[in-house]
Structures are given as structure tokens and as C-alpha cells.
Motif scaffolding. Structure first.
Motif, PDB file in Angstrom:
ATOM      1  N   UNK A 135       0.857  -1.174   0.000  1.00 18.83           N
ATOM      2  CA  UNK A 135       0.000   0.000   0.000  1.00 18.83           C
ATOM      3  C   UNK A 135       0.900   1.233   0.000  1.00 18.83           C
ATOM      4  N   UNK A 136       0.585   2.179  -0.848  1.00 18.52           N
ATOM      5  CA  UNK A 136       1.294   3.456  -0.848  1.00 18.52           C
ATOM      6  C   UNK A 136       0.492   4.447  -0.028  1.00 18.52           C
ATOM      7  N   UNK A 137       1.119   4.989   0.988  1.00 14.43           N
ATOM      8  CA  UNK A 137       0.482   5.983   1.846  1.00 14.43           C
ATOM      9  C   UNK A 137       1.000   7.345   1.407  1.00 14.43           C
ATOM     10  N   UNK A 138       0.097   8.239   1.080  1.00 15.43           N
ATOM     11  CA  UNK A 138       0.474   9.584   0.669  1.00 15.43           C
ATOM     12  C   UNK A 138      -0.048  10.592   1.684  1.00 15.43           C
ATOM     13  N   UNK A 139       0.789  11.547   2.006  1.00 20.26           N
ATOM     14  CA  UNK A 139       0.438  12.593   2.952  1.00 20.26           C
ATOM     15  C   UNK A 139       0.334  13.909   2.197  1.00 20.26           C
ATOM     16  N   UNK A 140      -0.874  14.362   1.940  1.00 22.52           N
ATOM     17  CA  UNK A 140      -1.054  15.638   1.249  1.00 22.52           C
ATOM     18  C   UNK A 140      -1.469  16.741   2.224  1.00 22.52           C
ATOM     19  N   UNK A 141      -1.165  16.539   3.487  1.00 25.58           N
ATOM     20  CA  UNK A 141      -1.435  17.568   4.488  1.00 25.58           C
ATOM     21  C   UNK A 141      -0.186  18.432   4.663  1.00 25.58           C
ATOM     22  N   UNK A 142      -0.267  19.409   5.549  1.00 26.34           N
ATOM     23  CA  UNK A 142       0.893  20.247   5.843  1.00 26.34           C
ATOM     24  C   UNK A 142       1.643  19.751   7.083  1.00 26.34           C
ATOM     25  N   UNK A 143       1.221  18.607   7.633  1.00 29.98           N
ATOM     26  CA  UNK A 143       1.825  18.062   8.840  1.00 29.98           C
ATOM     27  C   UNK A 143       2.607  16.793   8.524  1.00 29.98           C
ATOM     28  N   UNK A 144       3.698  16.586   9.227  1.00 32.34           N
ATOM     29  CA  UNK A 144       4.456  15.338   9.090  1.00 32.34           C
ATOM     30  C   UNK A 144       3.791  14.270   9.946  1.00 32.34           C
ATOM     31  N   UNK A 145       3.798  13.028   9.450  1.00 35.61           N
ATOM     32  CA  UNK A 145       3.296  11.895  10.217  1.00 35.61           C
ATOM     33  C   UNK A 145       4.488  11.228  10.886  1.00 35.61           C
ATOM     34  N   UNK A 146       4.440  11.100  12.196  1.00 35.81           N
ATOM     35  CA  UNK A 146       5.528  10.463  12.936  1.00 35.81           C
ATOM     36  C   UNK A 146       5.290   8.978  13.159  1.00 35.81           C
ATOM     37  N   UNK A 147       4.031   8.572  13.212  1.00 30.96           N
ATOM     38  CA  UNK A 147       3.694   7.168  13.433  1.00 30.96           C
ATOM     39  C   UNK A 147       2.533   6.785  12.519  1.00 30.96           C
ATOM     40  N   UNK A 148       2.566   5.530  12.059  1.00 30.83           N
ATOM     41  CA  UNK A 148       1.515   5.020  11.181  1.00 30.83           C
ATOM     42  C   UNK A 148       1.254   3.563  11.544  1.00 30.83           C
ATOM     43  N   UNK A 149       0.029   3.279  11.953  1.00 22.76           N
ATOM     44  CA  UNK A 149      -0.363   1.928  12.313  1.00 22.76           C
ATOM     45  C   UNK A 149      -1.529   1.507  11.430  1.00 22.76           C
ATOM     46  N   UNK A 150      -1.475   0.303  10.914  1.00 22.85           N
ATOM     47  CA  UNK A 150      -2.559  -0.265  10.135  1.00 22.85           C
ATOM     48  C   UNK A 150      -2.785  -1.670  10.647  1.00 22.85           C
ATOM     49  N   UNK A 151      -4.018  -1.967  11.003  1.00 24.37           N
ATOM     50  CA  UNK A 151      -4.337  -3.259  11.593  1.00 24.37           C
ATOM     51  C   UNK A 151      -5.672  -3.743  11.061  1.00 24.37           C
ATOM     52  N   UNK A 160      -9.347  -4.735  11.126  1.00 25.14           N
ATOM     53  CA  UNK A 160     -10.386  -4.216  12.006  1.00 25.14           C
ATOM     54  C   UNK A 160     -10.722  -5.199  13.128  1.00 25.14           C
ATOM     55  N   UNK A 161     -10.684  -6.479  12.842  1.00 22.48           N
ATOM     56  CA  UNK A 161     -11.029  -7.488  13.833  1.00 22.48           C
ATOM     57  C   UNK A 161      -9.944  -7.691  14.897  1.00 22.48           C
ATOM     58  N   UNK A 162      -8.784  -7.124  14.700  1.00 17.80           N
ATOM     59  CA  UNK A 162      -7.667  -7.314  15.621  1.00 17.80           C
ATOM     60  C   UNK A 162      -7.737  -6.337  16.783  1.00 17.80           C
ATOM     61  N   UNK A 163      -7.287  -6.775  17.955  1.00 19.03           N
ATOM     62  CA  UNK A 163      -7.207  -5.909  19.122  1.00 19.03           C
ATOM     63  C   UNK A 163      -5.820  -5.294  19.269  1.00 19.03           C
ATOM     64  N   UNK A 164      -4.908  -5.612  18.361  1.00 21.90           N
ATOM     65  CA  UNK A 164      -3.522  -5.192  18.471  1.00 21.90           C
ATOM     66  C   UNK A 164      -3.126  -4.356  17.258  1.00 21.90           C
ATOM     67  N   UNK A 165      -2.535  -3.193  17.480  1.00 20.01           N
ATOM     68  CA  UNK A 165      -2.082  -2.352  16.381  1.00 20.01           C
ATOM     69  C   UNK A 165      -0.813  -2.886  15.737  1.00 20.01           C
ATOM     70  N   UNK A 166      -0.026  -3.626  16.474  1.00 22.25           N
ATOM     71  CA  UNK A 166       1.248  -4.074  15.929  1.00 22.25           C
ATOM     72  C   UNK A 166       2.256  -2.943  15.978  1.00 22.25           C
ATOM     73  N   UNK A 167       3.278  -3.045  15.149  1.00 23.90           N
ATOM     74  CA  UNK A 167       4.352  -2.054  15.192  1.00 23.90           C
ATOM     75  C   UNK A 167       4.064  -0.876  14.262  1.00 23.90           C
ATOM     76  N   UNK A 168       4.742   0.210  14.539  1.00 20.56           N
ATOM     77  CA  UNK A 168       4.658   1.426  13.743  1.00 20.56           C
ATOM     78  C   UNK A 168       5.280   1.154  12.376  1.00 20.56           C
ATOM     79  N   UNK A 169       4.528   1.337  11.300  1.00 24.93           N
ATOM     80  CA  UNK A 169       5.023   1.052   9.957  1.00 24.93           C
ATOM     81  C   UNK A 169       6.119   2.023   9.516  1.00 24.93           C
ATOM     82  N   UNK A 170       6.208   3.180  10.160  1.00 24.48           N
ATOM     83  CA  UNK A 170       7.278   4.117   9.830  1.00 24.48           C
ATOM     84  C   UNK A 170       8.552   3.809  10.606  1.00 24.48           C
ATOM     85  N   UNK A 171       8.429   3.030  11.662  1.00 24.76           N
ATOM     86  CA  UNK A 171       9.601   2.714  12.471  1.00 24.76           C
ATOM     87  C   UNK A 171      10.041   3.913  13.299  1.00 24.76           C
ATOM     88  N   UNK A 172      11.122   3.734  14.033  1.00 27.66           N
ATOM     89  CA  UNK A 172      11.568   4.793  14.940  1.00 27.66           C
ATOM     90  C   UNK A 172      12.419   5.855  14.249  1.00 27.66           C
TER      91      UNK A 172
END
Length: 107
Positions: free
Chosen positions: A33-49, A51-63
Motif C-alpha cells: 500500500x502506498x500511503x500519501x500525505x497531502x497535508x501540511x503536517x508530518x506523520x511520525x507514526x503510522x499503524x494499520x491493523x 479491524x477485527x484485531x485488538x492489536x495495532x502491531x508495530x509502527x510502519x514508519x519505524x523509529x
């Protein structure tokens, strides 16, 4: 001000999904999946899980990565039997944006 960005942000967060099967029947299926940010803000963390899961897992952007304003970033997700995912984004100010039941489809 940022709350007005929620609708456009949802439209641009998940641009498209391409199925990329991995290995045999027992191997987990993944897709990109290509995630595009067309806002004026930087994204520091991105989680995709799933819907049926109770766990977000790790940050897709990493540290060490951020998704800059007007930038894009490719992530790989596990393909489930259903198509609904939840997306959580944390921007540079620490504001959280949660989108539920985002549908990702093949192609």
C-alpha cells in the motif's frame, strides 16, 4: 484547524493496494500500500491493523522514519480473509487520527 483535515486525510491515506502473493498456500499473503500525505503536517507514526484485531502491531514508519508533508511511503500488510482495516496516524504535534473500517481491495 486540524479537525477539518480528517476527510481529505482519509481520502489520501491509503491510495491503493496491489496484491503480491508470497509462496505456497501456507505462506502468509501480503500486499503493498502506498500511503500519501497531502497535508501540511508530518506523520511520525503510522499503524494499520485488521479491524477485527485488538492489536495495532508495530509502527510502519519505524523509529527513524517520518512521512513528510506531500510525501509518500510504501508499506506491506498481511492479507486477511476480509478487507477492512483500521488506520491510526500520529502527526508531528502528537495529534491522533483514527479511521475505522477502511476497505482495501485487490488492485
Amino acid at each position: 484547524m486540524k479537525r477539518k483535515l480528517l476527510a481529505p486525510l482519509l481520502c489520501i491515506v491509503l491510495i491503493g493496494a496491489l496484491l503480491a502473493g508470497c509462496g505456497g498456500d501456507d505462506a502468509p499473503k501480503t500486499f503493498s500500500v502506498t500511503v500519501e500525505n497531502s497535508t501540511i503536517y508530518a506523520f511520525n507514526e503510522l499503524y494499520v491493523s485488521a479491524t477485527a484485531s485488538d492489536n495495532w502491531g508495530s509502527d510502519h514508519l519505524g523509529s527513524t522514519n517520518i512521512l513528510k508533508a506531500n510525501g509518500s511511503y510504501d508499506i506491506t500488510l498481511e492479507k486477511y480473509d476480509y478487507e477492512n482495516y483500521d488506520v491510526l496516524i500520529v502527526d508531528e504535534d502528537g495529534d491522533e487520527y483514527l479511521f475505522r473500517y477502511v476497505t482495501l481491495t485487490e488492485g
